[in-house]
Design an enzyme around this catalytic site. Structure first.
Site, mmCIF file in Angstrom:
data_model
loop_
_atom_site.group_PDB
_atom_site.id
_atom_site.type_symbol
_atom_site.label_atom_id
_atom_site.label_comp_id
_atom_site.label_asym_id
_atom_site.label_seq_id
_atom_site.Cartn_x
_atom_site.Cartn_y
_atom_site.Cartn_z
ATOM 1 N N GLY A 147 -7.965 -1.321 6.539
ATOM 2 C CA GLY A 147 -7.863 -0.367 7.630
ATOM 3 C C GLY A 147 -7.076 0.891 7.325
ATOM 4 O O GLY A 147 -6.697 1.618 8.240
ATOM 5 N N SER A 148 -6.854 1.194 6.053
ATOM 6 C CA SER A 148 -6.107 2.425 5.738
ATOM 7 C C SER A 148 -6.879 3.659 6.189
ATOM 8 O O SER A 148 -6.302 4.611 6.713
ATOM 9 C CB SER A 148 -5.785 2.500 4.245
ATOM 10 O OG SER A 148 -6.968 2.587 3.481
ATOM 11 N N ASN A 149 -8.206 3.627 6.062
ATOM 12 C CA ASN A 149 -9.001 4.770 6.548
ATOM 13 C C ASN A 149 -8.976 4.844 8.073
ATOM 14 O O ASN A 149 -8.815 5.923 8.639
ATOM 15 C CB ASN A 149 -10.445 4.655 6.049
ATOM 16 C CG ASN A 149 -10.590 5.170 4.629
ATOM 17 O OD1 ASN A 149 -10.653 6.370 4.408
ATOM 18 N ND2 ASN A 149 -10.603 4.258 3.676
ATOM 19 N N LEU A 159 -18.475 -4.360 6.403
ATOM 20 C CA LEU A 159 -19.277 -5.101 5.428
ATOM 21 C C LEU A 159 -20.514 -5.786 5.998
ATOM 22 O O LEU A 159 -21.242 -6.449 5.282
ATOM 23 C CB LEU A 159 -18.383 -6.118 4.688
ATOM 24 C CG LEU A 159 -17.273 -5.455 3.856
ATOM 25 C CD1 LEU A 159 -16.456 -6.493 3.110
ATOM 26 C CD2 LEU A 159 -17.862 -4.436 2.870
ATOM 27 N N ASN A 179 -20.755 7.197 7.040
ATOM 28 C CA ASN A 179 -20.180 6.132 6.219
ATOM 29 C C ASN A 179 -19.469 6.781 5.045
ATOM 30 O O ASN A 179 -19.868 7.856 4.576
ATOM 31 C CB ASN A 179 -21.291 5.212 5.697
ATOM 32 C CG ASN A 179 -20.732 4.088 4.814
ATOM 33 O OD1 ASN A 179 -19.815 3.389 5.225
ATOM 34 N ND2 ASN A 179 -21.267 3.953 3.620
ATOM 35 N N HIS A 198 -18.390 6.094 1.127
ATOM 36 C CA HIS A 198 -18.623 5.197 -0.009
ATOM 37 C C HIS A 198 -17.719 5.663 -1.155
ATOM 38 O O HIS A 198 -17.666 6.867 -1.445
ATOM 39 C CB HIS A 198 -20.107 5.232 -0.428
ATOM 40 C CG HIS A 198 -20.420 4.252 -1.502
ATOM 41 N ND1 HIS A 198 -20.584 2.902 -1.255
ATOM 42 C CD2 HIS A 198 -20.534 4.403 -2.835
ATOM 43 C CE1 HIS A 198 -20.810 2.279 -2.391
ATOM 44 N NE2 HIS A 198 -20.781 3.166 -3.372
ATOM 45 N N ASP A 238 -26.907 3.173 2.357
ATOM 46 C CA ASP A 238 -26.359 4.141 1.384
ATOM 47 C C ASP A 238 -27.338 5.260 1.036
ATOM 48 O O ASP A 238 -27.251 5.865 -0.026
ATOM 49 C CB ASP A 238 -25.973 3.425 0.057
ATOM 50 C CG ASP A 238 -24.578 2.795 0.170
ATOM 51 O OD1 ASP A 238 -24.209 2.045 -0.743
ATOM 52 O OD2 ASP A 238 -23.890 3.070 1.165
ATOM 53 N N GLU A 295 -9.943 9.756 -0.161
ATOM 54 C CA GLU A 295 -10.359 9.309 1.180
ATOM 55 C C GLU A 295 -9.357 9.774 2.236
ATOM 56 O O GLU A 295 -9.736 10.321 3.279
ATOM 57 C CB GLU A 295 -10.477 7.781 1.206
ATOM 58 C CG GLU A 295 -11.576 7.234 0.354
ATOM 59 C CD GLU A 295 -11.568 5.710 0.258
ATOM 60 O OE1 GLU A 295 -10.581 5.064 0.656
ATOM 61 O OE2 GLU A 295 -12.589 5.176 -0.195
HETATM 62 C C1 GRF Z 1 -12.611 2.152 1.236
HETATM 63 O O1 GRF Z 1 -12.445 2.125 -0.167
HETATM 64 C C2 GRF Z 1 -13.930 2.803 1.559
HETATM 65 O O2 GRF Z 1 -14.341 3.773 0.619
HETATM 66 C C3 GRF Z 1 -14.867 1.656 1.500
HETATM 67 O O3 GRF Z 1 -14.167 0.544 2.004
HETATM 68 C C4 GRF Z 1 -12.776 0.750 1.785
HETATM 69 C C5 GRF Z 1 -12.071 0.589 3.101
HETATM 70 O O4 GRF Z 1 -10.705 0.509 2.855
HETATM 71 N N1 GRF Z 1 -16.047 1.936 2.267
HETATM 72 P P1 GRF Z 1 -9.704 0.442 4.142
HETATM 73 O O5 GRF Z 1 -10.061 -0.795 4.926
HETATM 74 O O6 GRF Z 1 -9.939 1.687 4.948
HETATM 75 O O7 GRF Z 1 -8.321 0.379 3.546
#
Ligand code: GRF
Length: 194
Positions: free
Chosen positions: A16-18, A90, A107, A109, A150, A179
């Site tokens: 969940g860092s993003n 996923l 999305n 990637h 994708d 990111e």
């Molecule tokens: C990230 O590397 C993103 O590019 C990929 O999944 C990962 C998610 O990481 N789609 P996080 O859960 O946001 O840390």
């Protein structure tokens, strides 16, 4: 272009860092845009705790629950969701949802698509493949989501060098930095927030 303020649902299955970065970005930006919901398929995922700590609603949906279009669309309409962001989700996104958010679902990637995309290419598998292939650069791709995985229109890419001695972990760290730096701004440009 979305003609009103962004109301974003973020889908994630992992750390969940993003998701956290996107939530914070829109709060600090003061643009009116906001993350109104986080959707996850795993109760134990790190993103669940991060979203809850930030006071964002979380919906834990199994594959079957996600397939219940009536329930999911009602949940989204109730929050005025007008943008969907996949950040390490996923499960396959059901076609009804892709169609409903056509042009407003993105999305991220962790490679320079079309390289290192497709089935099985997620998370560390991508970085391991980049290192194994001896690539001299990698990066991120933000793309619209189409029903062919994708394969949606690419909206943004950023690149970073892969040094000869880099491990997959080194590459993952470099990609994560991209990111964190670029993804929220690409999302903001989908709305009238730019
Ligand atoms: C990230 O590397 C993103 O590019 C990929 O999944 C990962 C998610 O990481 N789609 P996080 O859960 O946001 O840390």
């Amino acid at each position: 272009m979305i003609d009103d303020k962004l109301k974003i649902a973020v889908f994630a299955s992992g750390n969940g860092s993003n998701a956290e970065n996107i939530i914070r970005f829109f709060r600090e930006k003061g643009s009116g845009g906001e993350v109104v919901l986080v959707v996850c398929n795993r109760r134990e995922a790190g993103v669940v705790g991060r979203a809850a700590a930030l006071g964002v609603d979380v919906a834990i949906l199994s594959r079957d629950e996600l397939a219940d279009s009536g329930r999911v669309l009602a949940m989204f309409e109730a929050r005025g969701v007008n943008c969907v962001v996949l950040a390490g989700f996923l499960l396959m996104v059901p076609p009804y949802l892709i169609r409903r958010y056509e042009g407003r679902m993105v999305n991220i990637h962790p490679s320079l698509l079309p390289k290192f995309g497709g089935k099985g290419m997620y998370g560390h598998h991508v970085h391991e493949a980049v290192v194994a292939a001896g690539e001299c650069e990698t990066g991120i791709t933000v793309h619209l989501v189409s029903e062919e995985y994708d394969k949606g229109q690419i909206l943004f890419q950023a690149r970073v060098a892969v040094a000869p001695g880099d491990t997959a972990a080194d590459v993952e760290r470099k990609v994560r930095e991209l990111e964190m730096r670029f993804f929220p701004g690409v999302i903001a440009r989908l709305g009238s927030d730019d």
